[in-house]
Scaffold this active site. Structure first.
Site, PDB file in Angstrom:
ATOM      1  N   PHE A   1       7.120   9.602  -9.603  1.00 20.46           N
ATOM      2  CA  PHE A   1       8.289   9.073 -10.406  1.00 20.46           C
ATOM      3  C   PHE A   1       7.871   7.692 -11.117  1.00 20.46           C
ATOM      4  CE2 PHE A   1      12.695  10.183  -9.203  1.00 20.46           C
ATOM      5  CZ  PHE A   1      12.402  11.449  -8.354  1.00 20.46           C
TER       6      PHE A   1
ATOM      7  N   ILE B   1      -1.154   5.567  -3.703  1.00 19.25           N
ATOM      8  CA  ILE B   1      -0.908   6.567  -2.651  1.00 19.25           C
ATOM      9  C   ILE B   1      -0.660   7.805  -3.433  1.00 19.25           C
ATOM     10  CG2 ILE B   1       0.522   7.420  -0.796  1.00 19.25           C
ATOM     11  CD1 ILE B   1       1.587   4.432  -0.554  1.00 19.25           C
TER      12      ILE B   1
ATOM     13  N   ASN C   1      10.999  -5.311  -3.986  1.00 19.63           N
ATOM     14  CA  ASN C   1      11.518  -5.044  -5.121  1.00 19.63           C
ATOM     15  C   ASN C   1      12.701  -4.436  -4.740  1.00 19.63           C
ATOM     16  OD1 ASN C   1      11.379  -2.254  -4.834  1.00 19.63           O
ATOM     17  ND2 ASN C   1       9.282  -2.629  -5.065  1.00 19.63           N
TER      18      ASN C   1
HETATM   19  N1  CTP Z   1       2.882   5.017  -6.663  1.00 19.03           N
HETATM   20  C1  CTP Z   1       2.280   5.029  -5.432  1.00 19.03           C
HETATM   21  N2  CTP Z   1       1.325   4.238  -4.736  1.00 19.03           N
HETATM   22  C2  CTP Z   1       1.293   2.904  -5.589  1.00 19.03           C
HETATM   23  C3  CTP Z   1       2.034   2.835  -6.899  1.00 19.03           C
HETATM   24  C4  CTP Z   1       2.837   3.822  -7.343  1.00 19.03           C
HETATM   25  O1  CTP Z   1       2.324   6.381  -4.554  1.00 19.03           O
HETATM   26  N3  CTP Z   1       0.525   2.090  -5.088  1.00 19.03           N
HETATM   27  C5  CTP Z   1       3.710   6.121  -6.734  1.00 19.03           C
HETATM   28  C6  CTP Z   1       5.426   6.105  -6.822  1.00 19.03           C
HETATM   29  O2  CTP Z   1       5.558   6.565  -5.654  1.00 19.03           O
HETATM   30  C7  CTP Z   1       5.700   6.797  -7.943  1.00 19.03           C
HETATM   31  C8  CTP Z   1       4.665   6.689  -9.167  1.00 19.03           C
HETATM   32  O3  CTP Z   1       3.224   6.431  -8.448  1.00 19.03           O
HETATM   33  O4  CTP Z   1       5.637   7.889  -7.984  1.00 19.03           O
HETATM   34  C9  CTP Z   1       4.715   5.458 -10.049  1.00 19.03           C
HETATM   35  O5  CTP Z   1       3.635   4.974 -10.741  1.00 19.03           O
HETATM   36  P1  CTP Z   1       2.930   3.686 -11.218  1.00 19.03           P
HETATM   37  O6  CTP Z   1       1.967   4.042 -12.197  1.00 19.03           O
HETATM   38  O7  CTP Z   1       2.342   2.910 -10.016  1.00 19.03           O
HETATM   39  O8  CTP Z   1       4.482   3.000 -11.524  1.00 19.03           O
HETATM   40  P2  CTP Z   1       4.461   1.626 -11.549  1.00 19.03           P
HETATM   41  O9  CTP Z   1       4.178   0.819 -10.332  1.00 19.03           O
HETATM   42  O10 CTP Z   1       6.037   1.714 -12.030  1.00 19.03           O
HETATM   43  O11 CTP Z   1       3.640   1.214 -12.912  1.00 19.03           O
HETATM   44  P3  CTP Z   1       3.769   0.156 -13.851  1.00 19.03           P
HETATM   45  O12 CTP Z   1       4.036  -0.922 -12.971  1.00 19.03           O
HETATM   46  O13 CTP Z   1       2.261   0.223 -14.448  1.00 19.03           O
HETATM   47  O14 CTP Z   1       4.803   0.597 -14.735  1.00 19.03           O
END
Ligand code: CTP
Length: 411
Positions: free
Chosen positions: A336, A320, A223
């Site tokens: 975030f 994570i 991304n």
């Molecule tokens: N995060 C993480 N591990 C993941 C996904 C996200 O640690 N596999 C953390 C990111 O670092 C951030 C937060 O979770 O702090 C974002 O939340 P998330 O719900 O995963 O956001 P998006 O991926 O943007 O969710 P969506 O696509 O549903 O909006």
């Protein structure tokens, strides 16, 4: 790949390094380099005499900032002496010549460096360097005594063979000794005025950047996250004295000096690195834009083109942040959320779903890749906006909030 942190011994962020005329000016170059290695911003100010011993070009190249020499040079408000000294946490004069020490003692202000010393509201440290007879002269000794009485810290001089061939007191301290002693003086000062960095000794893990999920040997899913925000937060945490572990996906950001940096590619690697470093972690900040899915079976070889449609099966990646936040005894967790719409609603829902005490929301279209941003902080007491600013400024404001929360100042 791990990078060992450089131990930070100077507990401030911005130092004015004043160089006056003397052979020892060459040591100022190494001293500046040592400060910069520790993440200290160094603004060099030279006297005209100093320019005969070392060039401003050398010091500019080492510090990455234009060197100030002339008090009459144009500045945005024509107040170089005030603006420059206000922006500093300390002024270090190295080398300090006999002449400059005399000026300081009597409060003279006839060039930029002496003027900004007089206009300062921060600690002043001088490292004398001169011929032994000049050092022993009653006038110099009187002046140094007066400076000490005025609260100026005098470091050195040392004794030994001098540039002039004579032997005795007057040599400037070596750069490493000077950095160590400046660190001690400033640590004592910040303790005495209650400016303790709030996060000294606290271990903070920050994830940053995008992740890269391989499709085959050369292609992948990623991304547009630049890593700027996560790296700025790492820098801000270091400034508050924290021990920072920065676990980052691929970015072009320079490594923050003083952080332990762990480079990873995929979400699974990031997850492994987080678990490996979690022990003793007080604060976890998930800034990384972790890919939610990875390819179920990435091809070891490059996939060859064919006329048939290609379907990739994607499987969810581990979350994570949710894992860390839901540990039996979790660190203080900050998440975030980058949303393209309904920011408040989605961000608050994410905060509750992952059980986070604090979630930082921003608009994806404004945040990703850009140098500045606007943040909205969501916690149990509601929300607070940090207005648009560059990412380092926002990171510093955010880290102050987190440090206060961590110390129980805010509930
Ligand atoms: N995060 C993480 N591990 C993941 C996904 C996200 O640690 N596999 C953390 C990111 O670092 C951030 C937060 O979770 O702090 C974002 O939340 P998330 O719900 O995963 O956001 P998006 O991926 O943007 O969710 P969506 O696509 O549903 O909006």
């Amino acid at each position: 790949m791990k990078q060992e942190p450089i131990k930070r011994i100077v507990p401030v962020n911005r130092i004015i390094l004043g160089i006056t005329g003397g052979i020892a000016a060459y040591k100022a170059a190494e001293f500046a380099r040592l400060l910069i290695k520790q993440g200290v911003e160094v603004q060099v100010v030279m006297t005209e005499a100093a320019c005969h011993f070392i060039t401003p070009a050398t010091m500019q190249a080492l510090t990455g900032r234009p060197v100030l020499v002339n008090q009459w040079d144009a500045t945005p408000n024509g107040m170089a002496h005030i603006a420059t000294s206000r922006a500093a946490d300390a002024i270090v004069i190295a080398p300090a010549s006999a002449d400059f020490i005399a000026k300081l003692t009597h409060g003279l202000a006839d060039d930029l460096l002496s003027t900004l010393c007089l206009a300062r509201n921060c600690p002043l440290i001088v490292a004398p360097a001169m011929n032994r007879e000049m050092w022993l002269n009653a006038a110099t000794q009187r002046n140094v005594k007066q400076l000490v009485a005025d609260g100026v810290q005098v470091l050195g001089p040392d004794s030994g063979v001098q540039a002039c061939g004579e032997e005795g007191m007057g040599r400037m301290l070596e750069a490493a000794e000077l950095a160590r002693d400046v660190g001690r003086v400033l640590t004592r000062h910040s303790d005495s005025v209650g400016l303790k960095p709030d996060l000294r000794g606290q271990k903070i893990i920050i994830t940053a950047g995008p992740t890269y999920e391989a499709i085959d040997a050369v292609r992948g899913i990623t991304n547009r996250s630049s890593g700027k925000m996560g790296y700025a937060i790492a820098q801000a945490a270091l400034e508050l004295g924290a021990e920072v572990t920065l676990i980052s996906g691929p970015t072009a950001q320079p490594k923050p000096q003083g952080a332990q940096c762990v480079d990873v590619q995929s979400a699974e690697q990031m997850f492994d690195a987080v678990k490996q470093h979690l022990s003793g972690c007080a604060i976890f900040i998930g800034v990384a834009a972790v890919a939610d899915y990875r390819v179920a079976q990435p091809s070891v070889q490059k996939i060859k083109k064919s006329a048939a449609p290609l379907t990739l099966e994607l499987v969810p990646n581990p979350d994570i942040l949710a894992y860390v936040a839901n540990l039996p005894n979790p660190p203080f967790c900050v998440g975030f959320a980058a949303e393209s719409e309904n920011l408040a609603e989605y961000a608050e829902a994410k905060r509750r779903a992952k059980k986070l005490p604090l979630l930082v929301g921003n608009l994806a279209q404004q945040a990703i890749g850009s140098d500045d941003n606007e943040l909205i902080l969501f916690d149990d007491s509601g929300r607070q906006t940090l207005p648009r600013a560059d990412k380092l400024t926002l990171a510093r404001q955010l880290m102050q909030r987190i440090a206060q929360r961590n110390q129980g100042v805010l509930k």
